[in-house]
Design an enzyme around this catalytic site. Structure first.
Site, PDB file in Angstrom:
ATOM      1  N   TYR A 141       0.816  -1.211   0.000  1.00  0.00           N
ATOM      2  CA  TYR A 141       0.000   0.000   0.000  1.00  0.00           C
ATOM      3  C   TYR A 141       0.853   1.266   0.000  1.00  0.00           C
ATOM      4  O   TYR A 141       0.432   2.302  -0.516  1.00  0.00           O
ATOM      5  CB  TYR A 141      -0.899   0.031   1.242  1.00  0.00           C
ATOM      6  CG  TYR A 141      -2.260  -0.589   1.054  1.00  0.00           C
ATOM      7  CD1 TYR A 141      -2.390  -1.918   0.666  1.00  0.00           C
ATOM      8  CD2 TYR A 141      -3.419   0.143   1.284  1.00  0.00           C
ATOM      9  CE1 TYR A 141      -3.645  -2.497   0.513  1.00  0.00           C
ATOM     10  CE2 TYR A 141      -4.669  -0.424   1.136  1.00  0.00           C
ATOM     11  CZ  TYR A 141      -4.779  -1.738   0.752  1.00  0.00           C
ATOM     12  OH  TYR A 141      -6.012  -2.300   0.607  1.00  0.00           O
ATOM     13  N   LYS A 191       2.705 -15.523   2.713  1.00  0.00           N
ATOM     14  CA  LYS A 191       2.899 -16.225   1.438  1.00  0.00           C
ATOM     15  C   LYS A 191       4.385 -16.516   1.319  1.00  0.00           C
ATOM     16  O   LYS A 191       5.050 -16.120   0.356  1.00  0.00           O
ATOM     17  CB  LYS A 191       2.365 -15.342   0.281  1.00  0.00           C
ATOM     18  CG  LYS A 191       2.343 -16.006  -1.084  1.00  0.00           C
ATOM     19  CD  LYS A 191       1.295 -17.093  -1.235  1.00  0.00           C
ATOM     20  CE  LYS A 191       1.424 -17.760  -2.606  1.00  0.00           C
ATOM     21  NZ  LYS A 191       0.543 -18.946  -2.739  1.00  0.00           N
ATOM     22  N   ASP A 223      -3.462 -18.211   0.474  1.00  0.00           N
ATOM     23  CA  ASP A 223      -4.463 -18.855  -0.391  1.00  0.00           C
ATOM     24  C   ASP A 223      -5.233 -19.907   0.392  1.00  0.00           C
ATOM     25  O   ASP A 223      -6.459 -20.018   0.296  1.00  0.00           O
ATOM     26  CB  ASP A 223      -3.818 -19.422  -1.663  1.00  0.00           C
ATOM     27  CG  ASP A 223      -2.563 -20.248  -1.402  1.00  0.00           C
ATOM     28  OD1 ASP A 223      -2.058 -20.251  -0.254  1.00  0.00           O
ATOM     29  OD2 ASP A 223      -2.091 -20.901  -2.345  1.00  0.00           O
ATOM     30  N   ASP A 247      -6.705  -6.790   3.921  1.00  0.00           N
ATOM     31  CA  ASP A 247      -7.808  -6.117   3.225  1.00  0.00           C
ATOM     32  C   ASP A 247      -8.742  -7.165   2.616  1.00  0.00           C
ATOM     33  O   ASP A 247      -9.960  -7.108   2.775  1.00  0.00           O
ATOM     34  CB  ASP A 247      -7.227  -5.213   2.127  1.00  0.00           C
ATOM     35  CG  ASP A 247      -8.301  -4.486   1.340  1.00  0.00           C
ATOM     36  OD1 ASP A 247      -9.243  -3.961   1.969  1.00  0.00           O
ATOM     37  OD2 ASP A 247      -8.202  -4.442   0.099  1.00  0.00           O
ATOM     38  N   ASP A 251     -12.655  -8.666   4.189  1.00  0.00           N
ATOM     39  CA  ASP A 251     -13.925  -8.623   3.446  1.00  0.00           C
ATOM     40  C   ASP A 251     -14.536 -10.020   3.357  1.00  0.00           C
ATOM     41  O   ASP A 251     -15.749 -10.198   3.509  1.00  0.00           O
ATOM     42  CB  ASP A 251     -13.711  -8.095   2.012  1.00  0.00           C
ATOM     43  CG  ASP A 251     -13.984  -6.598   1.888  1.00  0.00           C
ATOM     44  OD1 ASP A 251     -13.802  -5.888   2.892  1.00  0.00           O
ATOM     45  OD2 ASP A 251     -14.374  -6.149   0.789  1.00  0.00           O
TER      46      ASP A 251
END
Ligand code: IPM
Ligand code: MG
Length: 357
Positions: A141, A191, A223, A247, A251
């Site tokens: 970001y 990851k 994942d 993020d 959601d």
């Protein structure tokens, strides 16, 4: 000592839902000894309209002086074609960075009254109570270099995924301490099989773990975490991850609960100052219709009472009032089952005020 609250209604449904949370604040001032002053400011598209900037200097001064900030939502289709520095989202990123709000707490809790509203089977989500701890001021970001440039005659887009060990360490401490107050289980999401940044993430989280022998730490690749969240979400207690993965996963987790209209969040600095906002957006499709669900904003106020204002008693009172109105069967459109009667934003806010006792 009187504490200062800055209210930033923002864009879209922001002003409608924030007005209901402010009603609750006034009721707590009037009847329950909450000692605060309120002041309003501009952030996002409304700030661009008024000043040309999404996080104007006046808002910055107000935000720095405040003890806590309540935000509605920013953004909307009207602003989508603005140059990037003027996009409302930039205002949100700027206030997070400016105030060093590195710790984003996003609880995903299924209210028993709403278990049937989830798109997953009720038995998969009943009793669900996850806390996602998302790092909020680092990662891709904010990493440099970034941009779009021409290389070898074609355009390339560049962002940089970067974390320093001090950034990882401080968010890890927040997550371990949150786990200590809950079920004592922490899952760190990375990851590391592909990205060096997240190899460092995993290494540093393991180092910090030595200070928290009472917390059971596990690791999961992002994942797989995305899959496990819909396969068996109740395996999680606290999850900690970086800005981008957080993020996306937050959601996803929000939808387990049935409505994104129910979920609050807190973004905290190292000293307990915080910005509190519902995790849903500005919902341009329902602006001005009086149907938006104010409960996520009201629950965000609850988090403010707990984390920034030192009033756990009032946080519990607000949470109990929300639970009571759900028990009474009040439903805004987003949480109603087909055929169920619905109430609007203002009626829902009034019902919570009445349920405060
Ligand atoms: C969020 C939002 C923001 C983010 C956007 C609006 C910049 O999606 O708070 O999750 O990506 O952090
Ligand atoms: Mg998001």
């Amino acid at each position: 000592m009187t504490q200062r609250i800055l209210v930033l209604p923002g864009d879209g449904i922001g002003p409608e839902i924030v007005a209901e949370a402010v009603k609750i604040l006034h009721a707590l001032q009037r009847d329950h000894g909450l000692d605060v002053t309120l002041e309003e400011g501009l952030l996002g598209g409304c700030a661009v309209d008024a000043t040309g900037e999404p996080y104007p200097a006046r808002t910055q001064a107000q935000a720095r002086a405040a003890d806590a900030i309540l935000l509605g939502a920013v953004g909307g289709p009207r602003y989508d074609s603005l140059p990037r520095p003027q996009r409302p989202e930039r205002g949100l990123l700027a206030i997070r960075k400016d105030l060093k709000l590195f710790a984003n707490l996003r609880p995903a809790v299924v209210f028993p009254q709403l278990a049937a509203a989830s798109s997953l089977k009720p038995e998969v989500v009943a009793g669900l109570d996850i806390l996602i701890v998302r790092e909020l001021t680092g990662d891709v970001y904010f990493g440099e270099p970034r941009g779009i440039e021409t290389r070898d005659g074609e355009r390339v887009g560049i962002n940089t995924m970067i974390y320093s060990e001090s950034e990882i360490r401080r968010i890890a401490h927040v997550a371990f301490q949150a786990a200590q107050k809950r079920q004592g289980r922490l899952c760190s999401v990375d990851k590391m099989n592909v990205l060096e940044t997240t190899q460092l993430w995993r290494d540093v989280v393991c180092e910090v773990a030595a200070e928290y022998p009472d917390v059971a730490l596990s690791h999961m690749l992002v994942d797989n975490a995305a899959m496990q969240l819909v396969r068996n979400p109740k395996q999680f207690d606290v999850m900690v991850t970086g800005n981008l993965f957080g993020d996306i996963l937050s959601d996803e987790a929000s939808m387990l609960t049935g409505s994104i209209g129910m979920l609050p969040s807190a973004s905290l600095d190292a000293d307990g100052k915080g910005l509190y906002e519902p995790i849903h957006g500005s919902a341009p499709d329902i602006v001005g219709r009086g149907v938006a669900n104010p409960l996520a904003t009201i629950l965000s106020l609850g988090m403010m009472l707990r984390y920034s204002l030192g009033r756990t008693d009032l946080a519990e009172r607000v949470e109990a009032a929300v639970s009571r109105v759900l028990d009474q069967g009040l439903r805004t459109a987003d949480i109603a089952r087909p055929g169920e009667a619905t109430v609007g934003t203002v009626a829902m806010g009034d019902a919570v005020v009445a349920a405060l006792g």
